[in-house]
Structure formats: structure tokens, C-alpha cells
Design a protein around this motif. Structure first.
Motif, short mmCIF file in Angstrom:
data_model
loop_
_atom_site.label_atom_id
_atom_site.label_comp_id
_atom_site.label_asym_id
_atom_site.label_seq_id
_atom_site.Cartn_x
_atom_site.Cartn_y
_atom_site.Cartn_z
N LYS A 45 -1.60 7.21 -7.28
CA LYS A 45 -2.31 7.66 -6.09
C LYS A 45 -3.16 8.89 -6.43
N ASN A 47 -5.82 10.04 -5.31
CA ASN A 47 -6.67 10.58 -4.26
C ASN A 47 -5.83 11.14 -3.11
N GLN A 129 -7.18 14.85 -4.19
CA GLN A 129 -8.43 14.90 -3.44
C GLN A 129 -8.73 16.31 -2.93
N ASN A 243 -9.23 8.99 4.32
CA ASN A 243 -9.89 8.62 3.06
C ASN A 243 -9.01 8.83 1.84
N SER A 244 -7.74 9.15 2.04
CA SER A 244 -6.83 9.39 0.93
C SER A 244 -6.00 8.15 0.63
N ASP A 245 -5.17 8.26 -0.39
CA ASP A 245 -4.21 7.18 -0.65
C ASP A 245 -2.77 7.69 -0.60
N GLY A 246 -2.58 8.83 0.09
CA GLY A 246 -1.22 9.34 0.25
C GLY A 246 -1.23 10.84 0.49
N THR A 266 -0.43 10.28 8.28
CA THR A 266 -0.36 9.55 7.02
C THR A 266 0.47 8.28 7.17
N LEU A 271 0.45 4.93 4.64
CA LEU A 271 0.27 5.54 3.33
C LEU A 271 1.55 6.28 2.93
#
Length: 315
Positions: A45, A47, A129, A243-246, A266, A271
Motif C-alpha cells: 500500500k 499510497n 502519500q 485517493n489513498s490505499d489505506g 477509511t 480500505l
């Protein structure tokens, strides 16, 4: 002579280390397996948004509020300033600014620690990120992190409550010093536990300048207890999470809803969430990874072996 200087240097260094660690709660050593799990999480992850709390700054010598035995609630008679009290009472504002004036040299002199510097490195290496911090100490910025959102504002900015006036806290310190020359022994008012003890007559006579533009009241650009985080800031954080992945939470009990809300956002997006914190948090039941350890025992060690291996292979 050289031996004497060396011993004195070592003694001073140990004393500084002891002062910084006095605000860190009792904790168990981090396990290598936990560090590896978190590293694998970040590798998969790259990002993630990082949410940091007071627990990452205790190693810089800044106490948190709630830690058992070492937090401000446990160590001192200090209670957080309430937003409405600050707005309504000139006496509350005097007491706040007198304490803030005395404590500013120590607070502003704190330096980023290994966890802050590791996050800055992760940002440069594009492993994370951005950083959202609940802290107002600017230590992420001191460490060099660029993409930082200060959820609760910053103690380094002063604002007017009635107009758009802003000024730097260092500049404001000079103004306060010129108005309050009787505060010559300010260092003596800072107790060994970090709290500030000011005689009542000092507080009553403490002078606070009005806003030079409109004559309004001045306060630090900090979200006090009972106040609301600006909507624009909340929207920006929500977009970052989207826009994140976690999410990686560091050094926060998440008892304050403004931080807990980010975990909920989240999880609503399905996520993953990883948490590193000494002791329980409000969101442990939502965490995909929970490591109960000191951040400084975990975060600086992430990806470190890769750097070491690379260095060894080139030697």
C-alpha cells in the motif's frame, strides 16, 4: 581536560535523553515480526495516508495529555484550554497567554525525532502519500515532510478572531516580551515536569496586545477543545483518504473524534488501517494491523535493512 569535557558531554547527553523519555509511557519492546508485518503492509500500500498523534512527539520531549503516569493529566494540574472559555473570559485569555509566553522557548525549541525523520524519508521515497497530524508542534515540517495537513492547526501562527490578520508566533513572542518586561525570570517558572507555574499577580498584570488591524482578540491558530475543525480542512483530508490505499495511525489513542473520524472514513471505503500506539486505541476493533509499541522502536526500522544491504553490496 579532554576526558573531563567528554564526561561532561556524555552526562549532558544522557540527561537530555532522560528528559525526552520521561514523557514516554511504559511499553514492551517491538517485535521483529510486527515490524516485518507493517513493512509488508506499506510495500503493498504505497499510497497510504499517515495520521499522527501526540505519541510520536513524546520522544521529542513534548508530553501528551492522556498517557498513564506521564501525560499532562497525570503529571500536572494542567487542563486543556476550552474554546468558549477563551472567547468569553479576558482572565482566561490572560492566563493562557502568560503560560504560553513562558513555555514558548522550550516548546519551539523541540526537535524532530527519528519517527518524524523516517516519515520524511518515506515521503521522499514515495512510500506514503501524505501526513495528517493532530499535533500543533510543526515537528513534521522541521523534519522536512512536505505534504502535511495540520488537523488541529499550528502553535506557530497567531490569528485575529475578528479579521484576517495573521502573524508568526516567534514575532508575537517579541511583542509579548516588550509588553511584559517584569517576566524576566520566565525560565524559573517552568517546572521540571514541563508544566508552568506563574504567580497570580503576574497573570493579573500580563498584557496582551490587540489586533493591530482591527483591535480584536488574538489567539493561536489552534483548534481548542470544543471548537470545530474548519470544513475546508476536513474536506481536503477526506479527499486524501479517498485517493489513498489505506491509513497508518501513529501515536494516537484516537479518543478525539476528529482523528477517529478519519479511521471511520477509511473503513467506509473498505480500505485497510494499521495502528502503532502504546496501549489501546478507540479504533483497535477496526484495525487490520495493531502494534502496541513505541513508534520510535518501529517506524525508523522500516525499510532500513534495504538501505544497509545496498550499502554493504556496494562496499
Amino acid at each position: 581536560m579532554r576526558v573531563s569535557n567528554l564526561l561532561r558531554f556524555r552526562s549532558t547527553s544522557l540527561q537530555r535523553c532522560s528528559i525526552k523519555q520521561q514523557y514516554v509511557p511504559q511499553h514492551k519492546p517491538a517485535l521483529d515480526d510486527d515490524i516485518k508485518r507493517l513493512e509488508d503492509f506499506l510495500l503493498s500500500k504505497p499510497n497510504v495516508v499517515v495520521l499522527t498523534g501526540a505519541g510520536i512527539s513524546t520522544e521529542s520531549g513534548i508530553p501528551d495529555y492522556r498517557s498513564e503516569g506521564v501525560g499532562l493529566y497525570a503529571r500536572t494540574n494542567h487542563k486543556p484550554i476550552q474554546h468558549m472559555e477563551f472567547l468569553k473570559s479576558s482572565n482566561v485569555r490572560k492566563r493562557y497567554w502568560a503560560r504560553n509566553f513562558v513555555g514558548w522557548p522550550s516548546f519551539s525549541g523541540k526537535q524532530a525525532n527519528a519517527t518524524h525523520h523516517a516519515l520524511s524519508r518515506f515521503e521522499r521515497e514515495m512510500r506514503i502519500q501524505s501526513v495528517v497530524t493532530q499535533n500543533v508542534d510543526r515537528l513534521h515540517t522541521k523534519a522536512g515532510t512536505k505534504n502535511v495537513v495540520e488537523l488541529h492547526g499550528s502553535g506557530y501562527v497567531i490569528k485575529c478572531l475578528s479579521c484576517e490578520y495573521r502573524t508568526d508566533r516567534h514575532e508575537f513572542q517579541h511583542i509579548l516580551a516588550s509588553l511584559n518586561s517584569t517576566f524576566n525570570n520566565v525560565l524559573e517558572m517552568t517546572r521540571p515536569d514541563g508544566d508552568v507555574e506563574i504567580p497570580l499577580d503576574y497573570i493579573e498584570n500580563f498584557k496582551i496586545p490587540d489586533c493591530p488591524q482591527c483591535g480584536g482578540d488574538l489567539k493561536p491558530d489552534i483548534v481548542f477543545f470544543g471548537d470545530c475543525v474548519p470544513r475546508q480542512r476536513l474536506d481536503k483530508i477526506a479527499e486524501m483518504v479517498y485517493n489513498s490505499d489505506g491509513l497508518l495511525v501513529l501515536g494516537s489513542s484516537l479518543l478525539v473524534f476528529s482523528g477517529y473520524r478519519i479511521v471511520l472514513q477509511t473503513k467506509d471505503l473498505k480500505l485497510p488501517v494499521a495502528i502503532v500506539n502504546i496501549g489501546d486505541t478507540r479504533a483497535d476493533h477496526l484495525a487490520d494491523i495493531k502494534i502496541s509499541a513505541k513508534c520510535g522502536d518501529v517506524i525508523p526500522k522500516l525499510f532500513d535493512y534495504r538501505t544497509s544491504g545496498s550499502a554493504n553490496s556496494n562496499s
